[in-house]
Design a protein around this motif. Structure first.
Motif, short mmCIF file in Angstrom:
data_model
loop_
_atom_site.label_atom_id
_atom_site.label_comp_id
_atom_site.label_asym_id
_atom_site.label_seq_id
_atom_site.Cartn_x
_atom_site.Cartn_y
_atom_site.Cartn_z
N UNK A 83 0.47 -1.12 -0.11
CA UNK A 83 0.10 0.00 -0.56
C UNK A 83 0.63 1.19 0.15
N UNK A 84 2.06 1.04 0.56
CA UNK A 84 2.78 2.56 0.27
C UNK A 84 3.64 2.92 -0.81
N UNK A 85 4.20 1.39 -1.09
CA UNK A 85 4.39 1.74 -2.40
C UNK A 85 3.36 2.40 -3.95
N UNK A 86 2.39 1.87 -3.82
CA UNK A 86 1.27 2.52 -4.37
C UNK A 86 0.53 4.14 -3.95
N UNK A 87 1.30 4.16 -3.03
CA UNK A 87 1.14 5.31 -2.15
C UNK A 87 1.57 6.19 -3.01
N UNK A 88 2.89 6.23 -2.40
CA UNK A 88 3.64 7.31 -3.29
C UNK A 88 3.91 7.10 -4.77
N UNK A 89 3.00 6.36 -5.40
CA UNK A 89 2.98 6.76 -7.07
C UNK A 89 1.96 7.05 -7.68
N UNK A 90 0.65 7.24 -6.50
CA UNK A 90 -0.71 7.48 -6.98
C UNK A 90 -0.42 9.37 -6.65
N UNK A 92 1.96 11.20 -6.86
CA UNK A 92 3.34 11.55 -8.07
C UNK A 92 4.77 11.55 -7.54
N UNK A 93 4.83 10.78 -6.31
CA UNK A 93 6.07 10.62 -5.54
C UNK A 93 6.98 9.89 -6.55
N UNK A 94 8.28 10.85 -6.99
CA UNK A 94 8.94 9.64 -8.38
C UNK A 94 10.11 8.74 -7.25
N UNK A 95 10.53 10.21 -6.35
CA UNK A 95 11.23 9.01 -5.13
C UNK A 95 12.14 10.45 -4.21
N UNK A 105 7.93 2.42 10.24
CA UNK A 105 9.09 1.86 10.08
C UNK A 105 9.25 0.33 8.71
N UNK A 106 9.16 -0.41 9.74
CA UNK A 106 9.36 -1.96 9.06
C UNK A 106 8.42 -1.57 7.90
N UNK A 107 6.80 -0.92 7.25
CA UNK A 107 6.64 -0.78 5.64
C UNK A 107 7.78 0.27 5.08
N UNK A 108 8.70 1.21 5.93
CA UNK A 108 9.22 1.62 4.49
C UNK A 108 10.37 1.07 4.63
N UNK A 109 10.86 0.24 5.46
CA UNK A 109 12.11 -0.75 5.10
C UNK A 109 11.47 -1.32 3.92
N UNK A 110 10.87 -1.93 4.75
CA UNK A 110 10.15 -2.86 3.49
C UNK A 110 10.33 -2.38 1.76
N UNK A 113 14.04 -1.77 0.71
CA UNK A 113 14.54 -3.16 -0.23
C UNK A 113 13.88 -4.05 -1.36
N UNK A 114 11.91 -3.48 -1.43
CA UNK A 114 11.26 -3.54 -2.34
C UNK A 114 11.94 -2.95 -3.67
#
Length: 283
Positions: A83-90, A92-95, A105-110, A113-114
């Motif tokens: 969900x965090x991965x999809x949210x960052x894209x939704x 408009x944040x490329x990086x 923190x675990x979600x951000x770390x995951x 790594x992903x």
């Protein structure tokens, strides 16, 4: 005064609420909250404004928390990572620089790594995902299988601000030093319908008799993202040795042990957290 705006994004078919503050053209900084009774404004409320003076701060309520949707799903860490991965894209944040506390923190770390290209800098605060040892051994495992105690505690918190303040003693070093705003944020969040359900699901998914299910330790030597680890000296939820051990494994990392602090650094030591993030994340 920096204004916060309430926004929503469609993420994997669900509505995610998030707070945004700061110049839209400033370097982006995503703040990811933890579990139990939490939301963007609960853990990050004291640091959003000072950070937004120099960053575009984006702080989501994770799926199942705060004002975001609460679907009937298994709230494992892998779900929050996706969900965090999809949210960052939704949004408009490329990086972006991403800071996460505890479960966040675990979600951000995951995510780092992903999808390392999505994370410019990583800040882990009292982070989950760095070890398997259960805080209270078999008791932690038993509580993960028994919902009644968590439900009873939340019911009492809804009725009593005093009980809410006392309960925070489980995650802070000195409850007397907490701001009134921090206590009120938790107390009000405890009254939200459905609160606690996502955490109980997370706990059931992530706690086993042999320890926490998710442990990224063996992958840390392949981390490509510069990482700052902060940990409260008196944290009894996840021990600070997790962050010390992780720092030795992550190629580009630094570590700070926070004195007179337990598990809730953005509320216990907000000024220190802001200063360390500002020193680490380019502006």
């Amino acid at each position: 005064m920096v204004d916060r705006t309430h926004r929503t994004a469609a993420v994997e078919g669900h509505r995610l609420h998030y707070l945004q503050a700061g110049d839209p053209d400033a370097p982006p900084l995503v703040l990811v909250h933890g579990g139990i009774i939490d939301a963007a404004h609960v853990s990050w409320g004291a640091v959003i404004e000072p950070l937004a003076r120099e960053y575009r701060v984006v702080a989501p309520d994770l799926l199942g928390y705060g004002r975001s949707a609460k679907p009937d799903v298994t709230y494992s860490l892998s779900l929050h990572v996706g969900v965090l991965d999809s949210f960052v894209e939704a949004v408009g944040l490329e990086s972006a620089a991403i800071a996460g506390i505890s479960m966040g923190g675990g979600a951000a770390l995951g995510l780092a790594l992903r999808s390392p290209s999505a994370v410019d800098r990583l800040v882990l605060i009292d982070s989950y995902g760095l070890g398997r040892e259960l805080a209270n051994g078999r008791l932690t495992a038993l509580l993960a299988k028994t919902e009644v105690f968590n439900k009873a505690a939340i019911a009492l918190m809804r009725r009593s601000r005093g009980f809410t303040a006392a309960s925070l003693g489980n995650i802070v070093y000195d409850t007397d030093a907490l701001s009134e705003d921090a206590i009120d944020a938790v107390w009000e969040e405890a009254k939200r319908p459905g609160v606690g359900e996502a955490f109980r699901s997370f706990r059931a998914a992530e706690v086993t008799n042999d320890g926490y299910r998710t442990d990224f330790s063996e992958r840390l030597d392949r981390m490509e993202v510069p990482t700052l680890l902060l940990h409260g000296e008196h944290d009894e939820v996840f021990p600070h040795r997790w962050s010390e051990r992780a720092t030795a494994r992550i190629p580009d990392s630094e570590y700070h042990l926070l004195a007179e602090c337990a598990h809730w650094a953005p509320r216990e030591r907000p000024g220190t957290v802001v200063d360390l993030i500002r020193e680490f994340v380019p502006r």
